[in-house]
Every structure is written in C-alpha cells, then in structure tokens.
Write a protein that holds these residues in place. Structure first.
Motif, mmCIF file in Angstrom:
data_model
loop_
_atom_site.group_PDB
_atom_site.id
_atom_site.type_symbol
_atom_site.label_atom_id
_atom_site.label_comp_id
_atom_site.label_asym_id
_atom_site.label_seq_id
_atom_site.Cartn_x
_atom_site.Cartn_y
_atom_site.Cartn_z
ATOM 1 N N VAL A 185 -11.429 6.539 -1.696
ATOM 2 C CA VAL A 185 -12.930 6.359 -2.310
ATOM 3 C C VAL A 185 -13.010 5.000 -3.052
ATOM 4 C CG1 VAL A 185 -13.919 7.887 -3.613
ATOM 5 C CG2 VAL A 185 -12.625 9.233 -2.272
ATOM 6 N N TYR A 186 -11.915 4.719 -4.103
ATOM 7 C CA TYR A 186 -12.778 2.788 -4.605
ATOM 8 C C TYR A 186 -12.274 2.241 -3.793
ATOM 9 C CZ TYR A 186 -12.399 7.024 -8.055
ATOM 10 O OH TYR A 186 -12.590 7.909 -8.915
ATOM 11 N N HIS A 187 -11.538 2.302 -2.489
ATOM 12 C CA HIS A 187 -11.798 0.881 -1.719
ATOM 13 C C HIS A 187 -11.012 -0.153 -2.364
ATOM 14 C CE1 HIS A 187 -15.978 1.628 -0.930
ATOM 15 N NE2 HIS A 187 -16.164 2.210 -1.777
ATOM 16 N N GLU A 188 -9.526 0.389 -2.792
ATOM 17 C CA GLU A 188 -8.432 -0.577 -3.675
ATOM 18 C C GLU A 188 -7.830 -0.344 -2.052
ATOM 19 O OE1 GLU A 188 -8.616 -2.505 -5.887
ATOM 20 O OE2 GLU A 188 -9.320 -1.522 -7.440
ATOM 21 N N PRO A 189 -6.754 -1.941 -1.602
ATOM 22 C CA PRO A 189 -5.686 -1.871 -0.472
ATOM 23 C C PRO A 189 -5.060 -0.942 -0.458
ATOM 24 C CG PRO A 189 -6.275 -3.587 -2.828
ATOM 25 C CD PRO A 189 -7.452 -3.176 -2.630
ATOM 26 N N LYS A 190 -4.659 -0.423 0.365
ATOM 27 C CA LYS A 190 -3.997 0.823 1.023
ATOM 28 C C LYS A 190 -2.547 0.435 -0.097
ATOM 29 C CE LYS A 190 -1.920 3.857 4.168
ATOM 30 N NZ LYS A 190 -2.308 4.876 3.265
ATOM 31 N N ALA A 191 -2.373 1.679 -0.547
ATOM 32 C CA ALA A 191 -0.553 1.485 -1.679
ATOM 33 C C ALA A 191 0.580 0.698 -0.762
ATOM 34 C CB ALA A 191 -0.464 2.348 -2.780
ATOM 35 N N GLU A 192 1.454 -0.313 -1.186
ATOM 36 C CA GLU A 192 2.367 -0.198 -0.406
ATOM 37 C C GLU A 192 3.950 1.080 -1.631
ATOM 38 O OE1 GLU A 192 3.135 -4.362 -0.755
ATOM 39 O OE2 GLU A 192 1.211 -4.721 -0.340
ATOM 40 N N VAL A 193 4.374 2.051 -0.772
ATOM 41 C CA VAL A 193 5.161 2.132 -1.502
ATOM 42 C C VAL A 193 6.470 1.609 -1.279
ATOM 43 C CG1 VAL A 193 7.055 4.665 -1.366
ATOM 44 C CG2 VAL A 193 4.675 4.704 -0.166
ATOM 45 N N ILE A 194 7.578 1.705 -2.680
ATOM 46 C CA ILE A 194 8.619 0.905 -2.711
ATOM 47 C C ILE A 194 9.878 1.756 -3.247
ATOM 48 C CG2 ILE A 194 9.521 -0.677 -3.937
ATOM 49 C CD1 ILE A 194 7.182 -2.026 -2.501
ATOM 50 N N PRO A 195 11.263 1.986 -2.322
ATOM 51 C CA PRO A 195 11.768 2.735 -2.998
ATOM 52 C C PRO A 195 12.410 3.329 -3.833
ATOM 53 C CG PRO A 195 12.184 1.102 -1.566
ATOM 54 C CD PRO A 195 11.352 0.666 -1.780
ATOM 55 N N SER A 196 12.219 1.541 -5.272
ATOM 56 C CA SER A 196 12.716 2.479 -6.229
ATOM 57 C C SER A 196 12.255 1.147 -7.672
ATOM 58 C CB SER A 196 14.198 2.078 -6.532
ATOM 59 O OG SER A 196 14.224 0.514 -6.655
ATOM 60 N N VAL A 197 12.472 1.782 -8.717
ATOM 61 C CA VAL A 197 11.605 1.093 -9.588
ATOM 62 C C VAL A 197 12.359 -0.377 -10.339
ATOM 63 C CG1 VAL A 197 11.502 1.162 -12.246
ATOM 64 C CG2 VAL A 197 11.892 3.154 -10.955
ATOM 65 N N GLU A 198 13.850 -0.656 -9.338
ATOM 66 C CA GLU A 198 14.518 -2.302 -9.876
ATOM 67 C C GLU A 198 13.980 -2.575 -8.611
ATOM 68 O OE1 GLU A 198 15.441 -3.187 -12.870
ATOM 69 O OE2 GLU A 198 15.105 -0.956 -13.172
ATOM 70 N N LEU A 199 13.834 -2.319 -7.767
ATOM 71 C CA LEU A 199 12.710 -2.993 -6.506
ATOM 72 C C LEU A 199 11.499 -3.757 -6.605
ATOM 73 C CD1 LEU A 199 13.527 -4.962 -3.753
ATOM 74 C CD2 LEU A 199 12.748 -2.689 -2.466
ATOM 75 N N LEU A 200 10.197 -2.339 -7.355
ATOM 76 C CA LEU A 200 9.745 -3.266 -7.222
ATOM 77 C C LEU A 200 8.955 -3.770 -8.365
ATOM 78 C CD1 LEU A 200 6.843 0.104 -7.658
ATOM 79 C CD2 LEU A 200 6.222 -1.654 -9.141
ATOM 80 N N LEU A 201 9.780 -3.617 -9.884
ATOM 81 C CA LEU A 201 9.351 -5.361 -10.589
ATOM 82 C C LEU A 201 10.185 -5.989 -10.003
ATOM 83 C CD1 LEU A 201 10.762 -2.578 -14.004
ATOM 84 C CD2 LEU A 201 8.174 -2.655 -12.989
ATOM 85 N N ALA A 202 10.874 -6.209 -9.372
ATOM 86 C CA ALA A 202 11.647 -7.342 -8.731
ATOM 87 C C ALA A 202 10.980 -8.083 -7.789
ATOM 88 C CB ALA A 202 12.869 -7.227 -8.539
ATOM 89 N N SER A 203 9.842 -7.271 -7.648
ATOM 90 C CA SER A 203 9.104 -8.053 -5.734
ATOM 91 C C SER A 203 7.714 -8.668 -6.855
ATOM 92 C CB SER A 203 8.861 -7.277 -5.226
ATOM 93 O OG SER A 203 8.103 -5.713 -5.685
ATOM 94 N N VAL A 204 6.955 -7.762 -7.842
ATOM 95 C CA VAL A 204 5.601 -9.045 -8.384
ATOM 96 C C VAL A 204 6.037 -8.900 -9.506
ATOM 97 C CG1 VAL A 204 4.393 -7.809 -5.878
ATOM 98 C CG2 VAL A 204 5.497 -6.350 -8.366
ATOM 99 N N ASP A 205 5.136 -9.325 -10.245
ATOM 100 C CA ASP A 205 4.559 -9.715 -11.344
ATOM 101 C C ASP A 205 3.097 -8.401 -11.362
ATOM 102 O OD1 ASP A 205 5.730 -11.618 -12.280
ATOM 103 O OD2 ASP A 205 4.639 -12.785 -11.979
ATOM 104 N N ILE A 206 3.499 -8.208 -12.217
ATOM 105 C CA ILE A 206 2.182 -6.854 -12.365
ATOM 106 C C ILE A 206 1.132 -6.822 -13.276
ATOM 107 C CG2 ILE A 206 1.694 -4.439 -13.487
ATOM 108 C CD1 ILE A 206 4.534 -3.878 -12.242
ATOM 109 N N GLN A 207 -0.012 -7.069 -13.819
ATOM 110 C CA GLN A 207 -1.198 -7.398 -13.943
ATOM 111 C C GLN A 207 -1.772 -6.016 -15.078
ATOM 112 O OE1 GLN A 207 -1.656 -8.993 -10.767
ATOM 113 N NE2 GLN A 207 -0.599 -10.648 -11.971
ATOM 114 N N LYS A 208 -1.788 -5.254 -14.361
ATOM 115 C CA LYS A 208 -1.900 -3.323 -14.716
ATOM 116 C C LYS A 208 -1.470 -2.239 -14.225
ATOM 117 C CE LYS A 208 -6.114 -2.478 -13.072
ATOM 118 N NZ LYS A 208 -7.333 -1.556 -12.853
ATOM 119 N N LEU A 209 -1.467 -0.747 -15.088
ATOM 120 C CA LEU A 209 -0.454 -0.139 -14.277
ATOM 121 C C LEU A 209 -1.778 1.245 -14.102
ATOM 122 C CD1 LEU A 209 2.856 0.272 -15.799
ATOM 123 C CD2 LEU A 209 2.793 -0.730 -13.558
#
Length: 325
Positions: A185-209
């Motif tokens: 609906v909102y045209h955003e890139p398809k979200a990638e599902v990451i298996p854990s919180v720590e892996l997600l935080l280690a893989s990217v810098d986050i600008q917003k949630l």
C-alpha cells in the motif's frame, strides 16, 4: 513573452491588459501569496504567470498521495506544469527514497529530469536522511541502539509489528499483514525478516522505527507508553493515525529542509510547503507560505498560512494553481 502577447492583443484590437501583465500586477499590488485566494489559475495557463516561489516542498502520505496512496492525473499534471515553469518540486517525507520513486513512477513522475530520481535532492525518513545536488547524501542521523533494542523486545512481547528503517531498507522480526501493507500500500521496500533482535541491531544502523497497529492502539496504548519510555533519548511522531514513529530527539522534517536549503543556497522566503501531518509542522512554519490540507492534523492546520483542499480533492494541484503563481 510580455511583448509578444502585447503585439498579438494589439493586432486583435484588445485595449486591456493581457494575462501576463495582469498576473504581474496582482503580484506587485497585493499580498504576494493571498491577494486573490479565489482566483484559481486554469490548468494549462501557468505559462502566462510568473512563479512566486523557486521551490515547492511537498509531503507524500496524506498530501501528494490520496487515500488510495496514489497520485491522481490532475495532481501529476499540476506538478509537471509547475516544473515546466522552472519551479523545483522537492519531496520532504517520512518515506524512504525508493518508496517515493515507486509511488511517483506510477504517475510517470520519476526518472531523469522528472520530479524524483536517485539524482534528485530530497528530505526522507522525517529529515533523518537528506540528499543534495546529484542525489548525494549530505546528512544522516541514527536512532539510539538502546531505544531500538527496547522497542523490538516490546514488539516481540506484545506481538505488535515494528519496522526498522535503514536508508533504503526495511527490517522486522516477524511477518504480519500490516508489515506487508507497508510494501503493497505504502510503496516501501519489502521488509526483510531478521531472526533475532541482536542480529538485526548488529547488521544495520537504524534511522527510525515504526510501530504498526490500529488507530485506537496507537492513540491509547503505544503513544502514551513510548512518549514516556523514550524520555530524552528519542521522540515519537505520527504521520498517519495507525502508525507510531520513533525518531532521534530534536529531529524533524523541517530541520532536514533547512539543511537542504543551506546546501542549495536557497532561503526560506523562496519556498512554498504543502503537508498534512504533525510531522510537517516545522516545515510549514519554515516556509514563506505553508499550506496544510484540510484532511490534515489540527497541529498542522494551526501553524499553516492557508488551509487547502483535501488530498482526495487534488489539494496539491489546487494549491499550485491558487498560490504558486
């Protein structure tokens, strides 16, 4: 062009002023923005009028996009017409750049020399990513990783979907229909599902949630909780009623616009801004003429110079034909 019009009218025996001189007189003798608010220019007539602004900064959701997340042909035509007269249209949004390109592509407004491309200046992710000349990044600001960790643990515990935005990517911890809607609906890139919180935080810098929930869930539960839980480490803001955004403290679309103006050597007096949400408040205040659409939040309308037609009534097109020339 004035002399050519004058010659043609003289040959026709016309003794009054032409469209160009009448437009110039209106600009000179009245208020530069609101001298004749009911004098809406006709589609296709902007070539006879002098632009009042060098730039139009425009929001996306609830503003440029209607309730179906689409740009109508009327609005697309107004944008092209303004652009053909030398007015630069710059997108200032909470969206990612790929989302904007995708949405505008549907109206044939993306690509080289169009309204948006990878080489266009723009303000994205609520001013946390700013691109300048040739589309090059001039500013980026990231969210506190501790806030991100707390938010994702809350998401898992309460089963409320949460999306992390990292430049051109969206990441989440689990699939959910609301997560899918962000893409479909909102045209955003398809979200990638990451298996854990720590892996997600280690893989990217986050600008917003962004938390995705019902309008009631955001208003009654998420916003009160996270407004307190973030304290001075982050700020909560809403662009649409059923989403809650968590961004770095002190950040805003308006600060991103200010940074881009400095980069381009443009003053706030040269810009008109159009928006609808509370996240547009600083941008509307900054602009020489701030227009809040009638479907917008009370906060946006309170600071606007003009209340325009709604996004489902081609409010951006109406604003261009009424006030930009």
């Amino acid at each position: 062009m004035e002399k050519e019009e004058e010659r043609i009218l003289r040959n026709l025996g016309w003794k009054g002023k032409g469209l160009i001189m009448s437009a110039y007189d209106a600009e000179t003798n009245g208020h530069p923005h609101m001298d004749n608010p009911d004098d809406r220019k006709k589609e296709g007539s902007l070539r006879f009028y002098k632009p009042k602004f060098s730039y139009i900064f425009c929001d996306m959701d609830g503003t440029l996009l209607n309730s179906n997340s689409q740009i109508t042909s009327t609005t697309a035509k107004a944008l092209r017409e303004a652009s053909s007269r030398g007015v630069k249209v710059v997108i200032a949004t909470g969206k990612t750049r790929p989302a904007v390109i995708s949405a505008l592509k549907m109206a044939d407004l993306s690509g080289k020399d169009a309204i948006i491309s990878e080489f266009s200046p723009g303000v994205f992710l609520q001013g946390l990513l700013v691109y300048g000349r040739q589309g090059r990044e001039i500013f980026r600001r990231n969210l506190d990783p501790n806030v991100c960790r707390e938010a994702f643990l809350y998401s898992l515990e309460h089963k409320i979907p949460l999306i992390a935005f990292s430049e051109d990517r969206c990441l989440t911890l689990f699939d959910h229909p609301l997560v899918d809607s962000l893409h479909t609906v909102y045209h955003e890139p398809k979200a990638e599902v990451i298996p854990s919180v720590e892996l997600l935080l280690a893989s990217v810098d986050i600008q917003k949630l962004i938390f995705l929930d019902t309008t009631e869930g955001v208003a009654n539960t998420l916003r009160p909780y996270w407004a307190g839980a973030t304290r001075d480490r982050a700020t909560v803001v809403q662009a649409v009623p059923d989403m809650l955004e968590i961004v770095p403290p002190g950040s805003s679309k308006g600060s991103g616009v200010t940074m881009l103006l400095d980069h381009l050597g443009v003053t706030a007096k040269e810009i008109m801004a159009i928006g609808d949400g509370e996240n547009d408040v600083e941008m509307l205040e900054l602009a020489s003429l701030g227009i809040a659409l009638s479907n917008g939040s009370e906060k946006a309308k309170a600071v606007a110079d003009v209340i325009g037609a709604s996004n489902d009534e081609d409010g951006v097109a109406d604003a261009i034909y009424r006030y930009a020339f």
